[in-house]
Design an enzyme around this catalytic site. Structure first.
Site, mmCIF file in Angstrom:
data_model
loop_
_atom_site.group_PDB
_atom_site.id
_atom_site.type_symbol
_atom_site.label_atom_id
_atom_site.label_comp_id
_atom_site.label_asym_id
_atom_site.label_seq_id
_atom_site.Cartn_x
_atom_site.Cartn_y
_atom_site.Cartn_z
ATOM 1 N N THR A 96 10.349 -14.837 -1.941
ATOM 2 C CA THR A 96 8.904 -14.608 -2.034
ATOM 3 C C THR A 96 8.706 -13.114 -2.273
ATOM 4 O O THR A 96 9.040 -12.298 -1.411
ATOM 5 C CB THR A 96 8.198 -15.002 -0.713
ATOM 6 O OG1 THR A 96 8.463 -16.378 -0.454
ATOM 7 C CG2 THR A 96 6.694 -14.782 -0.832
ATOM 8 N N LYS A 171 2.244 -19.176 -4.741
ATOM 9 C CA LYS A 171 2.749 -19.068 -3.366
ATOM 10 C C LYS A 171 1.835 -18.182 -2.513
ATOM 11 O O LYS A 171 1.453 -18.561 -1.402
ATOM 12 C CB LYS A 171 4.166 -18.480 -3.418
ATOM 13 C CG LYS A 171 4.736 -17.988 -2.113
ATOM 14 C CD LYS A 171 5.345 -19.080 -1.296
ATOM 15 C CE LYS A 171 5.797 -18.540 0.070
ATOM 16 N NZ LYS A 171 6.235 -19.592 0.964
ATOM 17 N N LYS A 246 3.886 -10.929 5.994
ATOM 18 C CA LYS A 246 4.475 -10.500 4.712
ATOM 19 C C LYS A 246 3.679 -11.109 3.555
ATOM 20 O O LYS A 246 3.288 -10.414 2.607
ATOM 21 C CB LYS A 246 5.940 -10.947 4.633
ATOM 22 C CG LYS A 246 6.566 -10.697 3.263
ATOM 23 C CD LYS A 246 7.919 -11.366 3.081
ATOM 24 C CE LYS A 246 8.339 -11.258 1.619
ATOM 25 N NZ LYS A 246 9.574 -11.945 1.308
HETATM 26 P P1 NAD Z 1 16.850 -13.690 5.552
HETATM 27 O O1 NAD Z 1 16.511 -12.306 5.937
HETATM 28 O O2 NAD Z 1 17.382 -14.642 6.578
HETATM 29 O O3 NAD Z 1 17.913 -13.675 4.326
HETATM 30 C C1 NAD Z 1 17.923 -12.737 3.294
HETATM 31 C C2 NAD Z 1 19.389 -12.358 3.059
HETATM 32 O O4 NAD Z 1 19.480 -11.510 1.911
HETATM 33 C C3 NAD Z 1 20.015 -11.596 4.229
HETATM 34 O O5 NAD Z 1 21.130 -12.313 4.716
HETATM 35 C C4 NAD Z 1 20.410 -10.245 3.610
HETATM 36 O O6 NAD Z 1 21.596 -9.704 4.136
HETATM 37 C C5 NAD Z 1 20.567 -10.623 2.157
HETATM 38 N N1 NAD Z 1 20.503 -9.512 1.203
HETATM 39 C C6 NAD Z 1 19.609 -8.498 1.121
HETATM 40 N N2 NAD Z 1 19.886 -7.710 0.063
HETATM 41 C C7 NAD Z 1 20.975 -8.244 -0.557
HETATM 42 C C8 NAD Z 1 21.732 -7.903 -1.712
HETATM 43 N N3 NAD Z 1 21.431 -6.828 -2.468
HETATM 44 N N4 NAD Z 1 22.790 -8.686 -2.051
HETATM 45 C C9 NAD Z 1 23.117 -9.758 -1.300
HETATM 46 N N5 NAD Z 1 22.428 -10.141 -0.186
HETATM 47 C C10 NAD Z 1 21.377 -9.392 0.180
HETATM 48 O O7 NAD Z 1 15.534 -14.292 4.883
HETATM 49 P P2 NAD Z 1 15.170 -15.848 4.625
HETATM 50 O O8 NAD Z 1 14.400 -16.363 5.780
HETATM 51 O O9 NAD Z 1 16.388 -16.557 4.148
HETATM 52 O O10 NAD Z 1 14.131 -15.681 3.416
HETATM 53 C C11 NAD Z 1 14.553 -15.371 2.094
HETATM 54 C C12 NAD Z 1 13.320 -15.331 1.213
HETATM 55 O O11 NAD Z 1 12.647 -16.583 1.284
HETATM 56 C C13 NAD Z 1 12.283 -14.271 1.606
HETATM 57 O O12 NAD Z 1 11.748 -13.716 0.452
HETATM 58 C C14 NAD Z 1 11.267 -15.066 2.409
HETATM 59 O O13 NAD Z 1 9.972 -14.483 2.377
HETATM 60 C C15 NAD Z 1 11.289 -16.393 1.678
HETATM 61 N N6 NAD Z 1 10.874 -17.550 2.475
HETATM 62 C C16 NAD Z 1 11.335 -17.728 3.745
HETATM 63 C C17 NAD Z 1 10.924 -18.826 4.489
HETATM 64 C C18 NAD Z 1 11.423 -19.057 5.899
HETATM 65 O O14 NAD Z 1 10.857 -19.935 6.585
HETATM 66 N N7 NAD Z 1 12.435 -18.352 6.358
HETATM 67 C C19 NAD Z 1 10.029 -19.757 3.920
HETATM 68 C C20 NAD Z 1 9.601 -19.572 2.614
HETATM 69 C C21 NAD Z 1 10.028 -18.460 1.891
#
Ligand code: NAD
Length: 298
Positions: A96, A171, A246
């Site tokens: 997102t 979204k 966010k």
């Molecule tokens: P998270 O923080 O658990 O995972 C993100 C991962 O990306 C982390 O493990 C981090 O180490 C990794 N990362 C960051 N920079 C990187 C790079 N350059 N190379 C490789 N890895 C890298 O977050 P999440 O909950 O998995 O969410 C991911 C996305 O999905 C976000 O944008 C969030 O807004 C969106 N989202 C999350 C949810 C939810 O319920 N968790 C729901 C809908 C959307």
């Protein structure tokens, strides 16, 4: 079956990548955090030593990263993944992120000779585990058609919302409605309490009347009326307040750029900022009802 690189193996990334493995694809993942790589390995996902190594030879690259700067930073530039991937690779960004970064991602992908879609999700970690996510997709008809089977392996509803950035736009508009409606429902329950109205009575009336909405009918912020809602388990997420905030901030950034009047979106952003700053960012976003109850405006 395709060779897929999956970059970003966090709470969402690991179960999404695992569903691609289940569908028969060869998935190689990468994350900056060693614990995330271990979690991925335990779910049958091969891991690489770097993001570039993961995309080498891949036909499809999925990114699931925290924000726009992470997506643009990882993909663009001489050292980025667009330069490292073989020409004609399909890039799917399911993070997102802000609309401007999504458009920059598409432009750079096109310049490097790749196909791209922005494909953010709703449905949370539960939807990622169960392959029931909704994908909101922006990109050309051709890129959408190409991406669709991969998205179907991870989700249940796939909607082509329009051109570059349209998925992100859908979204953040949806989640702005969600943030505003949760506050509206919470304020109504707190007002009802002060007027001597039981939660059950207000729920029975409003959930079948013109006040009905997802925040009330499915995710009721007070315990009792909807037994599956986070209110019945101490407001454990669910969908954490930090993530709601966010998305609300992204809506306000987009509204400012586009010149859209979103007075309630701005008010919801201010209220969720105060709620999060009071130490509640890890709570489910419906917990804002307790914070509203504690504020005494007499
Ligand atoms: P998270 O923080 O658990 O995972 C993100 C991962 O990306 C982390 O493990 C981090 O180490 C990794 N990362 C960051 N920079 C990187 C790079 N350059 N190379 C490789 N890895 C890298 O977050 P999440 O909950 O998995 O969410 C991911 C996305 O999905 C976000 O944008 C969030 O807004 C969106 N989202 C999350 C949810 C939810 O319920 N968790 C729901 C809908 C959307």
């Amino acid at each position: 079956m395709a060779s897929i690189a999956f970059i970003g193996l966090g709470n969402m990334g690991v179960p999404m990548a695992a569903n691609l493995v289940k569908a028969g694809h060869t998935v190689t993942g990468f994350d900056l955090v060693p614990a995330a790589l271990e979690a991925a390995k335990a779910r049958g996902i091969a891991v690489a030593d770097s993001a570039k190594a993961a995309v080498a030879g891949a036909e499809v690259v999925v990114t699931m990263l925290p924000s726009g700067k992470h997506v643009v930073g990882a993909t663009t530039g001489a050292d980025g993944l667009f330069a490292a991937a073989k020409p004609g690779t399909l890039f799917i960004d399911s993070s997102t992120i802000d609309v401007a970064s999504a458009r920059a991602f598409h432009e750079a992908a096109k310049a490097a000779g790749h196909e791209s879609v922005d494909a953010p999700v709703s449905g949370g970690v539960g939807g990622a585990e169960g392959a029931t996510l909704t994908f909101m997709v922006g990109g050309t008809d051709g890129a959408f058609a190409h991406a669709r089977p991969y998205l179907e392996a991870m989700g249940k509803k796939i909607v082509h919302c329009g051109g570059a950035g349209a998925g992100q736009a859908a979204k953040i508009c949806n989640n702005m409605i969600l943030g505003i409606s949760m506050i509206a429902v919470s304020e109504a329950f707190v007002l009802g309490e002060k007027l001597g109205l039981s939660h059950e009575a207000l729920y029975e009336v409003a959930s079948t009347s013109s006040g009905q909405c997802w925040s009330l009918n499915t995710y009721c912020p007070v315990p009792g009326p909807v037994p599956t809602s986070p209110a019945n388990r101490g407001y454990q997420p669910g969908f954490a307040a930090a993530l709601m905030l966010k998305d609300l901030r992204l809506s306000q950034e987009a509204a400012g750029t586009a010149g859209a009047a979103t007075a309630l979106g701005a008010a919801a952003t201010a209220l969720y900022t105060a709620f999060a700053e009071a130490g509640n960012e890890g709570k489910d976003f419906s917990g804002i009802v307790e914070w509203i109850r504690e504020r005494d405006d007499t």
